[in-house]
Write a protein that holds these residues in place. Structure first.
Motif, PDB file in Angstrom:
ATOM      1  N   SER A  12       9.260   1.946   6.424  1.00  0.00           N
ATOM      2  CA  SER A  12       8.998   2.320   5.029  1.00  0.00           C
ATOM      3  C   SER A  12      10.280   2.417   4.221  1.00  0.00           C
ATOM      4  O   SER A  12      10.315   2.106   3.044  1.00  0.00           O
ATOM      5  CB  SER A  12       8.273   3.661   4.971  1.00  0.00           C
ATOM      6  OG  SER A  12       6.930   3.490   5.321  1.00  0.00           O
ATOM      7  N   SER A  45       9.037  -2.257  -5.402  1.00  0.00           N
ATOM      8  CA  SER A  45       7.721  -2.831  -5.150  1.00  0.00           C
ATOM      9  C   SER A  45       6.650  -2.005  -5.861  1.00  0.00           C
ATOM     10  O   SER A  45       6.775  -0.796  -5.990  1.00  0.00           O
ATOM     11  CB  SER A  45       7.441  -2.858  -3.648  1.00  0.00           C
ATOM     12  OG  SER A  45       7.603  -1.564  -3.118  1.00  0.00           O
ATOM     13  N   ILE A  46       5.595  -2.691  -6.294  1.00  0.00           N
ATOM     14  CA  ILE A  46       4.450  -1.999  -6.870  1.00  0.00           C
ATOM     15  C   ILE A  46       3.657  -1.371  -5.725  1.00  0.00           C
ATOM     16  O   ILE A  46       3.436  -2.010  -4.699  1.00  0.00           O
ATOM     17  CB  ILE A  46       3.558  -2.981  -7.651  1.00  0.00           C
ATOM     18  CG1 ILE A  46       4.289  -3.479  -8.903  1.00  0.00           C
ATOM     19  CG2 ILE A  46       2.228  -2.330  -8.029  1.00  0.00           C
ATOM     20  CD1 ILE A  46       3.494  -4.461  -9.712  1.00  0.00           C
ATOM     21  N   ILE A  47       3.273  -0.105  -5.879  1.00  0.00           N
ATOM     22  CA  ILE A  47       2.453   0.533  -4.855  1.00  0.00           C
ATOM     23  C   ILE A  47       1.032   0.661  -5.400  1.00  0.00           C
ATOM     24  O   ILE A  47       0.809   1.285  -6.430  1.00  0.00           O
ATOM     25  CB  ILE A  47       3.000   1.933  -4.505  1.00  0.00           C
ATOM     26  CG1 ILE A  47       4.486   1.875  -4.162  1.00  0.00           C
ATOM     27  CG2 ILE A  47       2.191   2.538  -3.369  1.00  0.00           C
ATOM     28  CD1 ILE A  47       4.827   1.136  -2.913  1.00  0.00           C
ATOM     29  N   ALA A  48       0.086   0.048  -4.706  1.00  0.00           N
ATOM     30  CA  ALA A  48      -1.310   0.111  -5.146  1.00  0.00           C
ATOM     31  C   ALA A  48      -2.120   0.826  -4.083  1.00  0.00           C
ATOM     32  O   ALA A  48      -1.869   0.678  -2.890  1.00  0.00           O
ATOM     33  CB  ALA A  48      -1.851  -1.299  -5.364  1.00  0.00           C
ATOM     34  N   SER A  49      -3.095   1.622  -4.530  1.00  0.00           N
ATOM     35  CA  SER A  49      -3.905   2.346  -3.566  1.00  0.00           C
ATOM     36  C   SER A  49      -5.168   1.548  -3.271  1.00  0.00           C
ATOM     37  O   SER A  49      -5.943   1.265  -4.168  1.00  0.00           O
ATOM     38  CB  SER A  49      -4.269   3.722  -4.105  1.00  0.00           C
ATOM     39  OG  SER A  49      -4.888   3.582  -5.356  1.00  0.00           O
ATOM     40  N   ARG A 100       0.851  -1.190   0.000  1.00  0.00           N
ATOM     41  CA  ARG A 100       0.000   0.000   0.000  1.00  0.00           C
ATOM     42  C   ARG A 100       0.888   1.242   0.000  1.00  0.00           C
ATOM     43  O   ARG A 100       2.098   1.162   0.192  1.00  0.00           O
ATOM     44  CB  ARG A 100      -0.897   0.004   1.242  1.00  0.00           C
ATOM     45  CG  ARG A 100      -1.958  -1.081   1.242  1.00  0.00           C
ATOM     46  CD  ARG A 100      -3.046  -0.812   0.238  1.00  0.00           C
ATOM     47  NE  ARG A 100      -3.704   0.461   0.484  1.00  0.00           N
ATOM     48  CZ  ARG A 100      -4.665   0.649   1.383  1.00  0.00           C
ATOM     49  NH1 ARG A 100      -5.089  -0.360   2.104  1.00  0.00           N
ATOM     50  NH2 ARG A 100      -5.214   1.845   1.552  1.00  0.00           N
ATOM     51  N   GLU A 101       0.275   2.417  -0.202  1.00  0.00           N
ATOM     52  CA  GLU A 101       1.027   3.664  -0.242  1.00  0.00           C
ATOM     53  C   GLU A 101       1.387   4.130   1.171  1.00  0.00           C
ATOM     54  O   GLU A 101       0.755   3.735   2.143  1.00  0.00           O
ATOM     55  CB  GLU A 101       0.222   4.747  -0.964  1.00  0.00           C
ATOM     56  CG  GLU A 101      -1.039   5.197  -0.262  1.00  0.00           C
ATOM     57  CD  GLU A 101      -2.229   4.286  -0.536  1.00  0.00           C
ATOM     58  OE1 GLU A 101      -2.020   3.096  -0.801  1.00  0.00           O
ATOM     59  OE2 GLU A 101      -3.356   4.780  -0.447  1.00  0.00           O
ATOM     60  N   ASP A 102       2.406   4.963   1.239  1.00  0.00           N
ATOM     61  CA  ASP A 102       2.858   5.483   2.524  1.00  0.00           C
ATOM     62  C   ASP A 102       1.729   6.288   3.171  1.00  0.00           C
ATOM     63  O   ASP A 102       1.116   7.125   2.531  1.00  0.00           O
ATOM     64  CB  ASP A 102       4.074   6.394   2.311  1.00  0.00           C
ATOM     65  CG  ASP A 102       4.961   6.442   3.545  1.00  0.00           C
ATOM     66  OD1 ASP A 102       4.413   6.346   4.647  1.00  0.00           O
ATOM     67  OD2 ASP A 102       6.182   6.562   3.390  1.00  0.00           O
ATOM     68  N   GLY A 103       1.452   6.011   4.436  1.00  0.00           N
ATOM     69  CA  GLY A 103       0.382   6.724   5.126  1.00  0.00           C
ATOM     70  C   GLY A 103      -0.862   5.873   5.298  1.00  0.00           C
ATOM     71  O   GLY A 103      -1.719   6.172   6.117  1.00  0.00           O
ATOM     72  N   SER A 104      -0.967   4.786   4.536  1.00  0.00           N
ATOM     73  CA  SER A 104      -2.134   3.918   4.645  1.00  0.00           C
ATOM     74  C   SER A 104      -2.139   3.197   5.989  1.00  0.00           C
ATOM     75  O   SER A 104      -1.107   2.752   6.484  1.00  0.00           O
ATOM     76  CB  SER A 104      -2.126   2.902   3.504  1.00  0.00           C
ATOM     77  OG  SER A 104      -2.405   1.603   3.965  1.00  0.00           O
ATOM     78  N   GLY A 105      -3.315   3.079   6.598  1.00  0.00           N
ATOM     79  CA  GLY A 105      -3.444   2.427   7.901  1.00  0.00           C
ATOM     80  C   GLY A 105      -3.036   0.967   7.840  1.00  0.00           C
ATOM     81  O   GLY A 105      -2.350   0.460   8.719  1.00  0.00           O
TER      82      GLY A 105
END
Lengths: 301, 279
Positions: free
Chosen positions: B176, B183-187, B158-163
């Motif tokens: 982080s 790595s693939i970052i998916a929202s 997940r993206e930085d900041g995601s719970g």
């Protein structure tokens, strides 16, 4: 002698006319001001928010631009990989999109028989109307699996996927603007060239295209702007990795994606840094528009 | 000359639109209250808590005369909304940070398990916590090192900041900065699931609620990711789901009471979350 009451009547109707004139003029002015005002509001807001970390919190702008680590939770904000990704993706899209778009424009304006042009032209224009997120879904459902399965990539979300999607997306812009430019070339140019014994294709590339040069350049720059500002389609196919791409199969994170991806969760400095990313993106667009203005003013000579 | 002028105006128009469109990637929708029958409770926040809250709200609105609006915009944004009073309740899948603790108070409404997922064809069904850490920090890069096929591992995060990401990183114990760079970052959970489901090389993590047959779930230290194992404290990858709020209105309090009641917790269990009552 005219009747005094009649004169009064006429004056009254005249006055009413002037008032209406005055009101509608102001109405138009207000409408015109709304767009200018919103432009300045957006610029002001983005710059205000985005410059805050550098002015108030003492972050270095140089480190921001040239830093290669973007780790908000560890207070590291470097967008160099994203700048590189944005530039690569845009150049890549240009390399694929410009020749296709230009040849399409030439075909539509010079070569295509009317019935065929009547089919292709609306199709291209319709392509411009497709919401960008649908391009992204298309990329994710077709291009990404294709790259994975047929080219044997480890992951389909990559620079090449972004380039392909952007190339398709910039086509309508390039085709319509370039087509208009080519059509604007006076017929006498073509007739003169043909009369001197040049072949039709020779005429197109040696006479018509050079004559429409500034319009075609404008088409390219507009396509460029579309590619660099595109977000929704890119976010789905880019992979969003934080690396400086060394090959077109690497997954990348362009500037736009960084903002859209993290804005939902960001707060404080992290959020302001995303606005700062917006400033950088904005600068790119401004430069493009400046170039565009130069090109179109040159075209006037 | 006329053509040129026309040209210029078209270009000007286009460049203005360009500038405007290029800039609007910014702010997301914030929770907004609308007037309807009865009163409105506005809730916003985590995409992990969201699906559960939707189900609870749908059930609750059948009996009570309130209108519940739910916006899934991420934990941090939800907490911010609760602090600013934009939303009555914020949903969070991470614990409150020091600045936030003074502003709003949390209520645990359920627990959630995070599950490590792979492509449906992946033969690797069991990883130790250490292996998970090594995969996500890039020490292990090939599936054969953990008993799978000889192919590269693609990490999806997940993206930085995601719970979810915060919780996962805290439990697995990496930062982080250590996350493998390519790595693939998916929202969003759904996005991770789709990415993993369509890539044989991929490994990612999602909430229990999102588990379905398109992906393969991985046991951690030999423990199956089930609600029962979370409650018994055997399965390590779990976290609390929070509702954060200031002083509650009568309607909001009634909704939270409903969630904490037996009926509410039953719905939570059906939705794939882990009820707090059995703790």
């Amino acid at each position: 002698m005219p009747n005094p009451s009649e004169v009064k009547q006429k004056n009254k109707s005249n006055r009413l006319k002037y008032i209406m004139e005055f009101i509608s003029e102001k109405l138009f002015l207000i409408c015109a001001l709304i767009s200018v005002l919103s432009l300045f509001l957006i610029i002001g807001f983005v710059f205000f928010k985005g410059s805050n970390p550098f002015i108030a919190d003492g972050y270095s702008f140089i480190d921001f631009i040239f830093g290669s680590d973007w780790i908000p939770s560890e207070d590291k904000y470097g967008i160099f990989p994203m700048i590189v990704a944005s530039i690569y993706a845009t150049i890549g899209a240009l390399v694929i999109g410009v020749p296709i778009g230009l040849l399409t424009a030439i075909f539509l304006s010079e070569i295509a028989p009317k019935p065929i042009a009547k089919i292709i032209s609306p199709a291209v224009q319709l392509l411009a109307g497709i919401p960008s997120v649908l391009y992204g879904v298309f990329g994710l459902a077709i291009i990404v699996p294709f790259l994975q399965n047929n080219l044997g990539l480890v992951k389909g979300q990559s620079l090449i996927a972004v380039i392909l999607v952007l190339a398709i997306m910039m086509l309508p812009t390039i085709v319509t603007v370039a087509e208009t430019a080519i059509r604007a070339v006076p017929k006498t140019y073509r007739e003169g060239s043909l009369a001197l014994g040049a072949s039709p294709i020779g005429t197109i590339f040696k006479v018509v295209v050079p004559a429409a040069k500034s319009g075609i350049m404008a088409a390219i720059v507009l396509g460029l702007g579309r590619a660099i500002g595109e977000t929704m389609a890119v976010i789905l196919v880019a992979g969003n990795s934080l690396i400086i791409p060394t090959s077109i199969t690497d997954s990348v994170r362009p500037l736009t994606t960084n903002i859209a991806l993290e804005m939902g969760y960001a707060y404080g400095t992290h959020q302001e840094m995303l606005f700062a990313t917006g400033i950088v993106l904005f600068s790119f667009i401004l430069i493009l528009n400046f170039v565009l203005a130069k090109i179109s003013s040159k075209g006037g000579k | 000359m006329l053509k040129l002028r026309k040209w210029k105006s078209i270009l000007l128009l286009m460049s203005l639109t360009l500038i405007l469109t290029a800039c609007n990637g910014g702010e997301e929708d914030e929770g907004q209250a609308s007037s309807g029958n009865g009163s409105t409770i506005s809730i916003s926040g985590s995409t992990s808590v969201g699906p559960l809250a939707e189900k609870l709200a749908a059930k609750y609105m059948e009996s009570a005369n309130v209108n519940i609006e739910i916006n899934q915009i991420g934990s941090s944004a939800g907490i911010t909304n609760a602090i600013n009073g934009v939303s009555d309740i914020g949903m969070s899948s991470r614990s409150l940070e020091s600045g936030e603790e003074e502003e709003v108070s949390p209520t645990i409404i359920a627990f959630d398990g995070i599950v490590v997922v792979t492509h449906a064809n992946n033969k690797v069904k069991d990883l130790t916590m250490d292996e998970v850490k090594k995969i996500f920090t890039g020490e292990i890069t090939n599936w054969k090192e953990v008993g799978g096929k000889d192919m590269e591992i693609v990490v999806v995060s997940r993206e930085d900041g995601s719970g979810s990401r915060d919780a996962f990183q805290e439990i697995v114990d990496y930062s982080s900065g250590e996350l493998v760079r390519n790595s693939i970052i998916a929202s969003g959970n759904g996005n991770i699931k789709t990415t993993v489901a369509t890539n044989e090389h991929a490994i990612g993590f999602i909430s229990f609620e999102y588990i379905d047959e398109t992906i393969s779930t991985v046991h951690i230290n030999g423990v199956e990711p089930t609600a029962k194992n979370v409650i018994e404290g055997k399965y390590p990858l779990s976290r609390p789901f929070l509702f954060v709020h200031k002083d509650l209105s009568e309607e909001s309090q009634a909704f939270i009471d409903f969630i904490l009641s037996e009926a509410g917790q039953e719905i939570a269990a059906e939705a794939g979350a882990i009820p707090i009552t059995e703790e």
